[in-house]
Enzyme design. Structure first.
Site, short mmCIF file in Angstrom:
data_model
loop_
_atom_site.label_atom_id
_atom_site.label_comp_id
_atom_site.label_asym_id
_atom_site.label_seq_id
_atom_site.Cartn_x
_atom_site.Cartn_y
_atom_site.Cartn_z
N GLU A 175 10.36 1.53 9.97
CA GLU A 175 11.42 2.48 9.56
C GLU A 175 10.81 3.86 9.65
O GLU A 175 9.92 4.20 8.88
CB GLU A 175 11.85 2.21 8.10
CG GLU A 175 12.53 0.89 7.86
CD GLU A 175 13.97 0.88 8.34
OE1 GLU A 175 14.47 1.91 8.82
OE2 GLU A 175 14.59 -0.19 8.26
N LYS A 224 0.88 -1.18 0.00
CA LYS A 224 0.00 0.00 0.00
C LYS A 224 0.91 1.23 0.00
O LYS A 224 1.47 1.61 1.02
CB LYS A 224 -0.89 -0.03 1.25
CG LYS A 224 -2.22 0.69 1.11
CD LYS A 224 -2.12 2.18 0.87
CE LYS A 224 -1.55 2.92 2.07
NZ LYS A 224 -1.34 4.37 1.80
N GLU A 236 11.19 16.53 13.40
CA GLU A 236 11.51 16.30 11.99
C GLU A 236 10.70 17.27 11.12
O GLU A 236 9.48 17.33 11.22
CB GLU A 236 11.16 14.86 11.61
CG GLU A 236 11.58 14.51 10.21
CD GLU A 236 11.23 13.07 9.85
OE1 GLU A 236 10.08 12.66 10.08
OE2 GLU A 236 12.12 12.37 9.35
P1 NAD Z 1 3.23 9.06 6.89
O1 NAD Z 1 3.54 8.37 8.17
O2 NAD Z 1 2.27 10.17 6.91
O3 NAD Z 1 2.65 8.01 5.82
C1 NAD Z 1 3.37 6.87 5.43
C2 NAD Z 1 2.40 5.83 4.91
O4 NAD Z 1 1.54 5.43 5.96
C3 NAD Z 1 1.49 6.31 3.78
O5 NAD Z 1 1.36 5.25 2.84
C4 NAD Z 1 0.16 6.56 4.49
O6 NAD Z 1 -0.95 6.41 3.62
C5 NAD Z 1 0.18 5.46 5.51
N1 NAD Z 1 -0.65 5.67 6.70
C6 NAD Z 1 -1.10 6.82 7.23
N2 NAD Z 1 -1.78 6.57 8.37
C7 NAD Z 1 -1.74 5.24 8.56
C8 NAD Z 1 -2.20 4.37 9.59
N3 NAD Z 1 -2.88 4.82 10.64
N4 NAD Z 1 -1.94 3.05 9.49
C9 NAD Z 1 -1.24 2.55 8.43
N5 NAD Z 1 -0.78 3.33 7.44
C10 NAD Z 1 -1.01 4.66 7.51
O7 NAD Z 1 4.63 9.50 6.29
P2 NAD Z 1 4.89 10.32 4.95
O8 NAD Z 1 4.55 11.74 5.20
O9 NAD Z 1 4.30 9.61 3.79
O10 NAD Z 1 6.51 10.16 4.82
C11 NAD Z 1 7.40 10.95 5.51
C12 NAD Z 1 7.88 10.24 6.77
O11 NAD Z 1 8.45 8.98 6.43
C13 NAD Z 1 8.98 11.00 7.48
O12 NAD Z 1 8.72 10.97 8.87
C14 NAD Z 1 10.23 10.20 7.16
O13 NAD Z 1 11.27 10.33 8.09
C15 NAD Z 1 9.70 8.83 7.10
N6 NAD Z 1 10.61 7.95 6.34
C16 NAD Z 1 11.38 7.06 7.01
C17 NAD Z 1 12.27 6.25 6.31
C18 NAD Z 1 13.15 5.24 7.00
O14 NAD Z 1 13.66 4.36 6.33
N7 NAD Z 1 13.33 5.32 8.31
C19 NAD Z 1 12.36 6.37 4.93
C20 NAD Z 1 11.58 7.31 4.28
C21 NAD Z 1 10.68 8.10 5.00
#
Ligand code: NAD
Length: 496
Positions: A267, A191, A400
């Site tokens: 992650e 997803k 962040e």
């Molecule tokens: P986000 O947490 O808003 O969303 C990530 C994913 O989770 C999306 O696909 C979203 O649709 C889904 N999602 C949202 N709510 C959910 C829930 N309750 N249950 C399950 N899935 C849900 O993050 P974002 O804004 O898409 O990405 C940025 C973030 O990702 C930053 O915090 C960044 O540091 C992190 N990130 C971490 C890594 C790593 O390897 N540690 C790599 C890339 C990005």
């Protein structure tokens, strides 16, 4: 530009992507949702909008494929499919490059690395690992309780993997989950983020058209609704949820997974420190820190966003950092020279601008940037921004931001730099610049974080484990460690 049937200007083929469930391209029950070019704000096309019913069908198909097909036991089939997928994607790489630049706003130069081509190579790397991995380990004979027994350890797939991914490096993160999970013999429901549905849907289409992956083994559900992805955390048919995204969402995933006690792999976010020691070449180190945070507009979890410099060199460090940051004007991601492209969305730009305003109210000084670039009234651009004058306890130094924003902080020596670096809820990445190997080693060991770059060393690769300490995550992605996250361990004993 081509005109597609939705009446939008499709810049790239693939402007009407589908869900992939049980080996079929299907429309989402929720209709379609737009995907937007963050550099122009144009609607590129649409993706299928999956609903709870679509996700239910995808989980059911992954469950059936795991429970009833040869996939989990057939090493040769899995290795062949991963190589077929790699070959098909490589043959289509220029179209995927155009799609990635358009949908992600990824600067073209990054698509020859972590934004596209490097992650494709995870597929043959994991195919090779299937063939070399010690799936069975002979533990020899022992006689516990007087029962002489011959023991062995078998490694087996966990089962159905739910993979939830963000938008910032979609191919990198999708393949870092899908390649090891499939290689290990699992079935997958992926997803992706609502901002980057095409990157995932196109991979699924190519997989279904060009490989022998059996129906139900690799499903993709795109959706505008976050709660559709959340089903992967709570559904008892899913054995492992592999999540990359923000720490706040990671907590929600873990909480939702608790009732079914499934494996949770996370992650998450970062606020990593770039430490400059007083025996370093201060100007070149600061220039590198500036370049790093401007890359892809700072939208990388492992990007170092706190620059720790010796107090005696604070002003020189600011001048050197500012000179480089000011030169990295945000530009069109299609141009070969662009380092800093747009942010992904209006929402993300609001967030970044909000943090810049917050930093000023906290007493910070904007040394450069801090606003939208001149002459760009379309696209979600923000100039690379350097903020001085803050303490590490400021929210702009603790939280962040996920944009091209660097906070520069003075330190009073190596131990103080370690203390400040560790004064963070996160522990994802880091860097140190200096000359004395013993001092560098002390800093590398002292900072509680999952990766450290030394004097410009790059840790990225298919063969090495990546992940976070503290609230940056649980588990490791990539390498053998990333493969073993997707394996169970079975101990077998026969009377000898
Ligand atoms: P986000 O947490 O808003 O969303 C990530 C994913 O989770 C999306 O696909 C979203 O649709 C889904 N999602 C949202 N709510 C959910 C829930 N309750 N249950 C399950 N899935 C849900 O993050 P974002 O804004 O898409 O990405 C940025 C973030 O990702 C930053 O915090 C960044 O540091 C992190 N990130 C971490 C890594 C790593 O390897 N540690 C790599 C890339 C990005």
């Amino acid at each position: 530009m081509s005109e597609n049937s939705a009446g939008t200007t499709g810049l790239v083929p693939g402007d009407h992507t589908s869900l992939f469930i049980d080996g079929h391209a299907v429309e989402g029950a929720g209709g379609r949702f737009p995907t937007v070019d963050p550099a122009t704000e144009e609607v590129l096309g649409t993706a299928a909008d999956g609903t709870a019913d679509d996700m239910d069908a995808a989980i059911a198909s992954a469950r059936t494929a795991f429970d009833t097909t040869a996939w989990r036991d057939d090493h040769a089939l899995r290795a062949r499919c991963l190589r077929q997928l790699h070959d098909a994607l490589t043959a289509d790489v220029e179209r995927l490059r155009a799609l990635t630049i358009a949908e992600v706003g990824a600067p073209r130069m990054l698509t020859s690395g972590a934004q596209l081509e490097a992650p494709l190579d995870y597929l043959p790397w994991y195919a090779d690992l299937i063939e070399s991995y010690a799936w069975t380990t002979d533990m020899g004979v022992a006689a516990p309780m007087g029962m002489r027994s011959k023991r062995r350890v078998e490694r087996e797939a966990v089962g159905v993997v739910g993979a939830v991914t963000p938008w910032n490096f979609p191919h990198q993160i999708n393949f870092a989950k899908v390649a090891p999970a499939l290689a290990a013999g699992n079935t997958v429901v992926l997803k992706p983020a609502p901002d980057t549905p095409w990157c995932a849907a196109e991979i699924a289409r190519i997989a279904h058209e060009h490989t022998d992956i059996p129906p139900g083994v690799f499903n993709v559900v795109t959706s505008s609704d976050h709660s559709v992805g959340a089903m992967l955390s709570s559904d008892p048919r899913v054995d492992l949820v592999s999540f990359t995204g923000s720490t706040a969402t990671g907590r929600a995933v873990m909480t939702a997974a608790a009732p079914t006690l499934k494996k949770v792999f996370l992650e998450l976010g970062g606020k990593s420190a770039f430490v400059v020691l007083d025996d370093a070449d201060i100007a070149s180190a600061c220039s590198m820190a500036a370049f790093t945070v401007a890359t892809h507009a700072g939208q990388g979890c492992a990007i170092t966003t706190r620059l720790l410099v010796p107090r005696a060199h604070y002003d020189d460090a600011i001048a050197a950092t500012r000179a480089t940051m000011s030169s990295l004007t945000p530009g069109d991601p299609r141009d070969a020279g662009t380092v800093c492209g747009p942010l992904i969305s209006q929402r993300q730009r609001d967030r970044v601008e909000g943090y810049i305003d917050l930093a000023v109210t906290e007493g910070g000084k904007i040394e450069c940037g801090g606003r939208r670039p001149d002459g760009r009234d379309r696209g979600f651009f923000v100039e690379p921004t350097l903020i001085s004058g803050l303490d590490n306890s400021a929210r702009a130094a603790q939280e962040e931001i996920f944009g091209p924003v660097l906070v520069v902080l003075p330190h009073d020596g190596d131990e103080d730099a370690i203390r400040i670096a560790n004064d963070s809820p996160y522990g994802l990445s880091g860097a140190v610049y200096g000359t004395d190997p013993a001092r560098i080693d002390r800093v590398v060991r002292g900072i509680r974080t999952g990766t450290m770059g030394v004097n410009g060393g790059v840790w990225y690769g298919a063969d090495v484990p990546f992940g976070g300490y503290k609230q940056s995550g649980i588990g490791r992605e990539m390498g053998v460690a990333g493969f073993e996250e997707y394996l169970e361990t079975k101990l077998v004993a026969e009377l000898a």
